[in-house]
Motif scaffolding. Sequence first.
Motif, short mmCIF file in Angstrom:
data_model
loop_
_atom_site.label_atom_id
_atom_site.label_comp_id
_atom_site.label_asym_id
_atom_site.label_seq_id
_atom_site.Cartn_x
_atom_site.Cartn_y
_atom_site.Cartn_z
N ALA A 1 0.84 -1.19 0.00
CA ALA A 1 0.00 0.00 0.00
C ALA A 1 0.88 1.24 0.00
CB ALA A 1 -0.92 -0.02 1.21
N LEU A 2 0.24 2.37 -0.24
CA LEU A 2 0.94 3.64 -0.24
C LEU A 2 1.51 3.93 1.15
CD1 LEU A 2 1.57 6.10 -2.06
CD2 LEU A 2 -0.48 7.19 -1.11
N GLY A 3 2.77 4.34 1.22
CA GLY A 3 3.43 4.63 2.49
C GLY A 3 4.01 3.42 3.18
N CYS A 4 3.88 2.23 2.57
CA CYS A 4 4.37 0.99 3.20
C CYS A 4 5.69 0.53 2.62
CB CYS A 4 3.32 -0.10 3.06
SG CYS A 4 1.84 0.21 4.05
N MET A 5 6.46 1.43 2.06
CA MET A 5 7.79 1.11 1.54
C MET A 5 8.76 2.18 2.02
SD MET A 5 9.03 0.78 -2.42
CE MET A 5 10.71 0.41 -2.87
N THR A 6 9.92 1.75 2.53
CA THR A 6 10.95 2.68 2.99
C THR A 6 12.32 2.05 2.82
OG1 THR A 6 11.62 4.15 4.80
CG2 THR A 6 11.03 1.91 5.40
N LEU A 7 13.35 2.89 2.94
CA LEU A 7 14.74 2.44 2.79
C LEU A 7 15.40 2.42 4.16
CD1 LEU A 7 17.28 1.77 1.08
CD2 LEU A 7 17.71 4.24 0.95
N ILE B 1 9.32 -3.45 3.29
CA ILE B 1 7.96 -3.46 2.78
C ILE B 1 7.04 -3.95 3.90
CG2 ILE B 1 6.36 -4.41 1.09
CD1 ILE B 1 8.38 -2.57 -0.16
N ALA B 2 6.00 -3.19 4.16
CA ALA B 2 5.03 -3.57 5.20
C ALA B 2 3.77 -4.11 4.54
CB ALA B 2 4.71 -2.37 6.07
N ARG B 3 3.46 -5.32 4.88
CA ARG B 3 2.20 -5.92 4.46
C ARG B 3 1.43 -6.35 5.69
NH1 ARG B 3 5.70 -8.85 0.59
NH2 ARG B 3 5.73 -7.66 -1.36
N LYS C 1 -1.32 -2.18 8.00
CA LYS C 1 -0.27 -1.19 8.17
C LYS C 1 -0.46 -0.10 7.13
CE LYS C 1 2.78 -4.96 9.58
NZ LYS C 1 1.76 -6.02 9.32
N THR C 2 -0.34 1.14 7.59
CA THR C 2 -0.48 2.28 6.69
C THR C 2 0.81 3.05 6.53
OG1 THR C 2 -1.20 3.68 8.53
CG2 THR C 2 -2.92 2.55 7.27
#
Length: 948
Positions: A217-223, A232-234, A256-257
Amino acid sequence: MALTSWKAFNFIDLSPVALPEESASVFGSDLSSICTGSANLFLGTVDGLVHIVSSAFRVVRSFRAHDAGSITHMKQIDGSSLLVTVAEDLLNEPVMKVWALDTEKKGGGPRCLSTVSVQNARRQFPISAFATVDDLSQVAVGFANGSVTIIRGDFIHDRGARQRIVFESEEPITGLETQQGAVTTLYIATTSRILTLVISGRGQGQPTRVLEDTGCALGCMTLDKEAGNILIAREDAVYTYGPRGRGPSYAFESPKTSINAFRDYVALVCPPKAGSKTDPLRKYGVGSADEILGTTTFTLLDTDLKFIGHSESLVSPMKHIFMEWDDLFLLTTDGKIFRYREKSLQQKLEILYERNLYILAINLAQKTGIDPLQQNAIYRKYGDFLYQRGDYDTAMQQYLRAIDNTEPSQVIRKYLDTQRIHNLIEYLEELHDHGRATVDHTTLLLNCYAKLKDTSKLDSFIKAPGELKFDLETAIAMCRQGGYFEQAAYLATKHGENDMVVDILIEDSKKYAEAVEYIWRLDPEVTYHNLMKYARVLLAHCPERTTELFKAYYTGQYQPCTVETPAEPETQPTSTVQNLAALLPLRYMAVGASTRPQVQHSEPLETSEDPGASSPPEYEIPNPRTAFSSFVDNPQEFISFLETLVQQPDLQQVAKVDLFTTLFEMYLDTAKYKKDATERQEWETKAKKLIEGKDIPISTSNVLLLSDLSNFREGSTLVREQEGLRLDIFRSFTSAKDTQGALKALRRYGPDEPQLYVDALTYFASSPKILEEAGDELDAVLRRIDEGGLLSPLQVIQALSNNAVVTMGRVKKYLSDNIDRERKEITTNRRLIASYKSETATKQQELDQLASQSVVFQSRRCQSCGGTLDLPTVHFLCRHSFHERCLNRVDDDAQCPVCAPTNATLRAIRQRQVDSADQHDLFRAELQRSRDGFGVVSEFFGRGVMRS
């Protein structure tokens, strides 16, 4: 949410941020984007303004970045003063600007370096993701329509930019992240896929590669910059991805958002979970608690150690999360900011201690990378906890891990009290491995081995490779006390304590033969020390081998023995020395009787049968006297030792005297105690050979004393002969009334000692019996006295007249011969006197003529050059003439060069006569020594001595 596999702790301190009144409004509803960097907070608004906020949350600067549209994305470039802003209004293309915050334009505010309109296939779709590379050479923009645009160019100097749509899909773009290295990779997330695209470096231009067919989802990816992974948050877990695909995942079930990386934590914002049709409360018309309350949860996960560092339910929905000033901040929709600060490591450890979670505390400390000594404190606490529970073995493992900064006595006392000797041995061994063992620890460990009678453990402990891990002297002493002599010898040998090895072999093991062999393998200095220390013991038990060692050492031919390895070691018995020889730090190491150095009395010493053996080492040969006391109880070995040493060349005089004197004494002492006459004669013959010849080093007094003590008369006689004491020999016979012995001595020594004839004359005239025994020898003695002028006739008559033994008839011939000789000498002397008088008168007449009459010179040639005489000429009264020029000088003292040497000689003789005119004592001494008294008188008159 299923959190059963995660332990939860309160490792985060939460505090609200008190916003200044003048800054509170900027965090209101107009806020559209946030970014951080350069110790500042950058806020973008819906009307195109940018506010720069300090760490005190005060607005330090504001400027208008865009005239139209809302600033939806911002990025501050790390390590620079550049700020990138993106604004969009859905009616026009999005606009990206690059700002230089450290420069200002004329009208105020930072200077805009470049402006770029971002292209999109369908303008009505907003930007859903935005990413830049570190040097701002490329910018990636993702749209909700599923396309990704790459913008390349020099945005700092505004030299133009190129745009290209690099990816298109039917799913909206939910995240973009760049990862730089050898190549620059762009990670693209959609609602259904995770993809990668190389945008710089090797592989650039190739199509996108799908990492997984599940998106986010949007906002669920970061470095995660520290780990270098994409998070990645699922709903079911947190996943990690790298360039090659998916990495480890961490199960955490919850919607998760938002996901962010904060230090070692993963920050998750989890909305309420939607109700399930299978929820058991549904059939009663009631939903779950989260659904009813409708709260959002904010959680910080440590994915490595699997624990929750913080978890809370948010009263107000989350609007933005940002990290700066080493803290994490959460902005809610109602404009409030909360600060999340991680507790110190010690605080977190105390929390874990309270719950007895020592393993997690250890893992946390290791992950943090604290000092090993601080980690050891955790091990020690964990060990104490396990010990109290009775888990002694596991507790010992923890104590061993904390051994570097734990007081050993604390652990040792515990296991001594519980009689856990095996655990105690394990701890003590580890102490030695770490070099922390003291003398007491070594003593205790060896006592434990002895108590268990564990010889194998003891062997492995003392034979451990590497550096020494215990006090050597203590270990050796304990092994000796416990009866482990071989182990003690091994330790001493391995570490070069050769003196101690010899002590063990002799004092403990009583292996005297092996001790001698071991001593023969040491350096000369060490060998001498041990040989002197145990000489009597070794001579008592191994006399031959020890004597050989003495001979080799004191003759300067000592060298450590060498041997060959036995051909069949399994059939030959081994010894302690054979086991220890391999450890000797010497050039020569081994044992074997076949290679013992053989010492011969008549041949040079050899310490090795190997013709290629190296030369003996150099060392200072000790004084032979230092070895004498060692042979007190071994006379035969002592004689053998002395016989070898006296044959050595270049002996010092002091040592030579000691050796010969002692050997002479030993010969006489041995002969004295021999009952068999033949054996006694053999030893006396040896003694006699020592004092025969010339330059015998034994002093006369010593020979006489030793000969007298041993009743060895031949020795006394021989020494008197060598010392020239012939008068003493003769007088010893005369005092014993041994006429035959006196005659033999007279015949043997008379020619060299004329005084013996005078003594013999007195001896013969001492009694009629002796005179009868002498027989015709009286005439021979008188003849010798007369020929040698030993006594005057008057003295002979006086000597014979002392006793009425010799009659006048026995000396008639001697007297008549002397009277005839004296008459002849008187006649000869009278003729000489007349001749001297005539010569004197002639010389006197010549002198008178020279003094009263003139002299005529008729010489025609110069006596010097041989030329004819011409004026000026010099004439001398000696009838010699010279040219004046041929003389060195002409004055009143001038002398004839021809006669001058003779005249000088005569004057010197005359002066000597004058100087000796008063020497009457010299005249009397010469008169007494000479048998011709008249000759002495005439000689002294001739010198002019008697004229005074």
